[in-house]
Motif scaffolding. Sequence first.
Motif, PDB file in Angstrom:
ATOM      1  N   VAL A  36      34.664  49.573  43.714  1.00 16.96           N
ATOM      2  CA  VAL A  36      34.738  48.127  42.670  1.00 16.96           C
ATOM      3  C   VAL A  36      35.302  47.108  43.718  1.00 16.96           C
ATOM      4  CG1 VAL A  36      35.764  47.154  40.683  1.00 16.96           C
ATOM      5  CG2 VAL A  36      34.786  49.470  40.723  1.00 16.96           C
ATOM      6  N   ILE A  37      34.707  46.064  43.542  1.00 12.58           N
ATOM      7  CA  ILE A  37      35.088  44.860  44.197  1.00 12.58           C
ATOM      8  C   ILE A  37      35.486  43.663  43.165  1.00 12.58           C
ATOM      9  CG2 ILE A  37      34.575  42.908  46.077  1.00 12.58           C
ATOM     10  CD1 ILE A  37      32.706  44.920  47.318  1.00 12.58           C
ATOM     11  N   LEU A  38      36.836  43.332  43.459  1.00 13.68           N
ATOM     12  CA  LEU A  38      37.315  42.272  42.311  1.00 13.68           C
ATOM     13  C   LEU A  38      37.660  40.967  43.097  1.00 13.68           C
ATOM     14  CD1 LEU A  38      38.056  42.126  39.365  1.00 13.68           C
ATOM     15  CD2 LEU A  38      40.432  43.110  40.148  1.00 13.68           C
ATOM     16  N   ALA A  39      37.244  39.874  42.606  1.00 16.40           N
ATOM     17  CA  ALA A  39      37.702  38.668  43.256  1.00 16.40           C
ATOM     18  C   ALA A  39      39.132  38.361  43.295  1.00 16.40           C
ATOM     19  CB  ALA A  39      36.924  37.503  42.461  1.00 16.40           C
ATOM     20  N   GLY A  40      39.674  38.002  44.276  1.00 16.53           N
ATOM     21  CA  GLY A  40      41.100  37.485  44.537  1.00 16.53           C
ATOM     22  C   GLY A  40      41.614  36.692  43.491  1.00 16.53           C
ATOM     23  N   ASP A  41      40.698  35.823  42.919  1.00 14.39           N
ATOM     24  CA  ASP A  41      41.128  34.908  42.081  1.00 14.39           C
ATOM     25  C   ASP A  41      40.918  35.256  40.525  1.00 14.39           C
ATOM     26  OD1 ASP A  41      38.300  34.588  41.976  1.00 14.39           O
ATOM     27  OD2 ASP A  41      38.422  32.353  42.328  1.00 14.39           O
ATOM     28  N   ALA A  42      40.782  36.574  40.289  1.00 14.90           N
ATOM     29  CA  ALA A  42      40.408  37.138  38.986  1.00 14.90           C
ATOM     30  C   ALA A  42      41.651  36.882  38.390  1.00 14.90           C
ATOM     31  CB  ALA A  42      40.093  38.673  39.006  1.00 14.90           C
ATOM     32  N   SER A  43      42.003  36.794  37.120  1.00 15.87           N
ATOM     33  CA  SER A  43      43.167  36.656  36.260  1.00 15.87           C
ATOM     34  C   SER A  43      43.826  37.920  36.571  1.00 15.87           C
ATOM     35  CB  SER A  43      42.816  36.438  34.710  1.00 15.87           C
ATOM     36  OG  SER A  43      42.284  37.723  34.127  1.00 15.87           O
ATOM     37  N   LEU A  44      45.302  37.917  36.441  1.00 21.94           N
ATOM     38  CA  LEU A  44      45.990  38.859  36.144  1.00 21.94           C
ATOM     39  C   LEU A  44      45.860  40.137  35.376  1.00 21.94           C
ATOM     40  CD1 LEU A  44      49.588  37.417  37.087  1.00 21.94           C
ATOM     41  CD2 LEU A  44      48.048  38.365  38.703  1.00 21.94           C
ATOM     42  N   ASN A  45      45.230  39.766  34.106  1.00 24.26           N
ATOM     43  CA  ASN A  45      44.916  40.483  33.138  1.00 24.26           C
ATOM     44  C   ASN A  45      43.556  41.421  33.671  1.00 24.26           C
ATOM     45  OD1 ASN A  45      46.173  40.837  30.784  1.00 24.26           O
ATOM     46  ND2 ASN A  45      44.925  39.523  29.792  1.00 24.26           N
ATOM     47  N   THR A  46      42.626  40.650  34.149  1.00 21.44           N
ATOM     48  CA  THR A  46      41.669  41.313  34.597  1.00 21.44           C
ATOM     49  C   THR A  46      41.992  42.343  35.710  1.00 21.44           C
ATOM     50  OG1 THR A  46      40.107  39.317  34.022  1.00 21.44           O
ATOM     51  CG2 THR A  46      39.364  40.923  35.642  1.00 21.44           C
ATOM     52  N   GLN A  47      42.838  41.783  36.663  1.00 12.12           N
ATOM     53  CA  GLN A  47      43.155  42.581  37.801  1.00 12.12           C
ATOM     54  C   GLN A  47      43.772  44.076  37.303  1.00 12.12           C
ATOM     55  OE1 GLN A  47      45.255  40.907  41.068  1.00 12.12           O
ATOM     56  NE2 GLN A  47      43.915  38.763  40.967  1.00 12.12           N
ATOM     57  N   LEU A  61      39.064  50.463  44.898  1.00 19.96           N
ATOM     58  CA  LEU A  61      39.186  49.152  44.465  1.00 19.96           C
ATOM     59  C   LEU A  61      39.419  48.098  45.496  1.00 19.96           C
ATOM     60  CD1 LEU A  61      39.105  47.004  42.237  1.00 19.96           C
ATOM     61  CD2 LEU A  61      41.656  47.523  41.920  1.00 19.96           C
ATOM     62  N   LEU A  62      38.737  47.260  45.728  1.00 19.73           N
ATOM     63  CA  LEU A  62      38.825  46.313  46.825  1.00 19.73           C
ATOM     64  C   LEU A  62      39.097  44.841  46.166  1.00 19.73           C
ATOM     65  CD1 LEU A  62      36.853  46.712  49.889  1.00 19.73           C
ATOM     66  CD2 LEU A  62      37.122  44.324  48.894  1.00 19.73           C
ATOM     67  N   ILE A  63      40.271  44.309  46.743  1.00 25.09           N
ATOM     68  CA  ILE A  63      40.406  42.877  45.944  1.00 25.09           C
ATOM     69  C   ILE A  63      40.441  42.065  47.124  1.00 25.09           C
ATOM     70  CG2 ILE A  63      42.084  41.453  44.672  1.00 25.09           C
ATOM     71  CD1 ILE A  63      43.121  43.867  43.457  1.00 25.09           C
ATOM     72  N   ARG A  79      30.884  35.558  40.281  1.00 27.32           N
ATOM     73  CA  ARG A  79      31.187  36.774  39.829  1.00 27.32           C
ATOM     74  C   ARG A  79      32.724  37.061  40.086  1.00 27.32           C
ATOM     75  NH1 ARG A  79      26.592  38.300  36.805  1.00 27.32           N
ATOM     76  NH2 ARG A  79      25.863  36.426  36.907  1.00 27.32           N
ATOM     77  N   VAL A  80      33.158  37.949  39.103  1.00 28.05           N
ATOM     78  CA  VAL A  80      34.778  38.220  39.213  1.00 28.05           C
ATOM     79  C   VAL A  80      34.625  39.579  39.594  1.00 28.05           C
ATOM     80  CG1 VAL A  80      36.580  38.531  38.025  1.00 28.05           C
ATOM     81  CG2 VAL A  80      35.447  36.536  37.616  1.00 28.05           C
ATOM     82  N   VAL A  81      33.791  40.383  39.119  1.00 33.48           N
ATOM     83  CA  VAL A  81      33.858  41.982  39.562  1.00 33.48           C
ATOM     84  C   VAL A  81      32.381  42.326  39.760  1.00 33.48           C
ATOM     85  CG1 VAL A  81      33.727  42.719  36.888  1.00 33.48           C
ATOM     86  CG2 VAL A  81      34.791  44.208  38.854  1.00 33.48           C
ATOM     87  N   LEU A  82      32.214  43.281  40.785  1.00 33.25           N
ATOM     88  CA  LEU A  82      30.954  44.055  41.059  1.00 33.25           C
ATOM     89  C   LEU A  82      31.220  45.526  41.188  1.00 33.25           C
ATOM     90  CD1 LEU A  82      30.247  41.872  44.334  1.00 33.25           C
ATOM     91  CD2 LEU A  82      29.426  41.532  41.921  1.00 33.25           C
ATOM     92  N   ALA A  83      30.442  46.085  40.946  1.00 32.33           N
ATOM     93  CA  ALA A  83      30.567  47.612  41.288  1.00 32.33           C
ATOM     94  C   ALA A  83      29.417  48.101  42.011  1.00 32.33           C
ATOM     95  CB  ALA A  83      30.646  48.751  40.180  1.00 32.33           C
ATOM     96  N   ILE A  84      29.684  48.796  43.019  1.00 32.82           N
ATOM     97  CA  ILE A  84      28.622  49.435  44.148  1.00 32.82           C
ATOM     98  C   ILE A  84      28.486  50.928  43.611  1.00 32.82           C
ATOM     99  CG2 ILE A  84      28.073  50.182  46.463  1.00 32.82           C
ATOM    100  CD1 ILE A  84      29.673  47.611  47.023  1.00 32.82           C
ATOM    101  N   THR A  85      27.223  51.290  43.424  1.00 31.76           N
ATOM    102  CA  THR A  85      26.715  52.641  42.852  1.00 31.76           C
ATOM    103  C   THR A  85      26.182  53.503  43.908  1.00 31.76           C
ATOM    104  OG1 THR A  85      24.692  51.640  42.172  1.00 31.76           O
ATOM    105  CG2 THR A  85      26.191  51.656  40.653  1.00 31.76           C
ATOM    106  N   GLY A  98      39.011  47.588  54.968  1.00 33.68           N
ATOM    107  CA  GLY A  98      40.093  48.118  55.116  1.00 33.68           C
ATOM    108  C   GLY A  98      41.272  47.531  56.010  1.00 33.68           C
ATOM    109  N   THR A  99      40.782  46.898  56.979  1.00 37.52           N
ATOM    110  CA  THR A  99      42.022  46.486  57.802  1.00 37.52           C
ATOM    111  C   THR A  99      42.369  45.131  57.477  1.00 37.52           C
ATOM    112  OG1 THR A  99      40.027  45.348  59.047  1.00 37.52           O
ATOM    113  CG2 THR A  99      41.150  47.252  59.920  1.00 37.52           C
ATOM    114  N   MET A 100      41.684  44.279  56.374  1.00 38.65           N
ATOM    115  CA  MET A 100      41.885  42.951  56.014  1.00 38.65           C
ATOM    116  C   MET A 100      42.323  42.818  54.696  1.00 38.65           C
ATOM    117  SD  MET A 100      38.533  40.960  55.686  1.00 38.65           S
ATOM    118  CE  MET A 100      39.133  39.873  54.577  1.00 38.65           C
ATOM    119  N   SER A 101      42.273  43.866  53.890  1.00 36.03           N
ATOM    120  CA  SER A 101      42.360  43.771  52.430  1.00 36.03           C
ATOM    121  C   SER A 101      42.962  44.872  51.746  1.00 36.03           C
ATOM    122  CB  SER A 101      41.019  43.171  51.549  1.00 36.03           C
ATOM    123  OG  SER A 101      41.260  42.979  50.384  1.00 36.03           O
ATOM    124  N   GLU A 102      43.311  44.900  50.536  1.00 37.16           N
ATOM    125  CA  GLU A 102      43.678  46.012  49.965  1.00 37.16           C
ATOM    126  C   GLU A 102      42.629  47.058  49.360  1.00 37.16           C
ATOM    127  OE1 GLU A 102      45.917  45.412  46.087  1.00 37.16           O
ATOM    128  OE2 GLU A 102      45.935  43.456  46.839  1.00 37.16           O
TER     129      GLU A 102
END
Length: 107
Positions: A36-47, A61-63, A79-85, A98-102
């Motif tokens: 799951v990839i979540l935009a870094g600018d998603a709301s705290l609630n969404t995160q 989860l990758l933010i 797009r705020v959130v994507l899932a890769i299937t 992995g090296t640049m994000s959480e």
Amino acid sequence: MNKTLSRLGLAMRAGKIVTGDEIVLKTIRSSEAKLVILAGDASLNTQKKFRDKCGTYKIPLLIGFDRESLGTSIGKPNRVVLAITDQGFAEMISKPMGTMSEVEYIE
């Protein structure tokens, strides 16, 4: 970074990405989501919602990026959130990130 976004575009063209809150939550619950990839600018609630859900179902989860670049990479507006299937695409996208994000598994 741009390589990751172009890989998202590839996955989208291959039909391996779902997007939108409810559909992504459904693919997480059914364990179809491999990443799951979540935009870094998603709301705290969404995160929090996606952190909790991904943690419960042990889905990585990758933010990162912002909603504009996520949307542009798959040819859709913001797009705020994507899932890769697809496991192959999920690994291809998450490995260099992995090296640049959480990328997190939450116990």
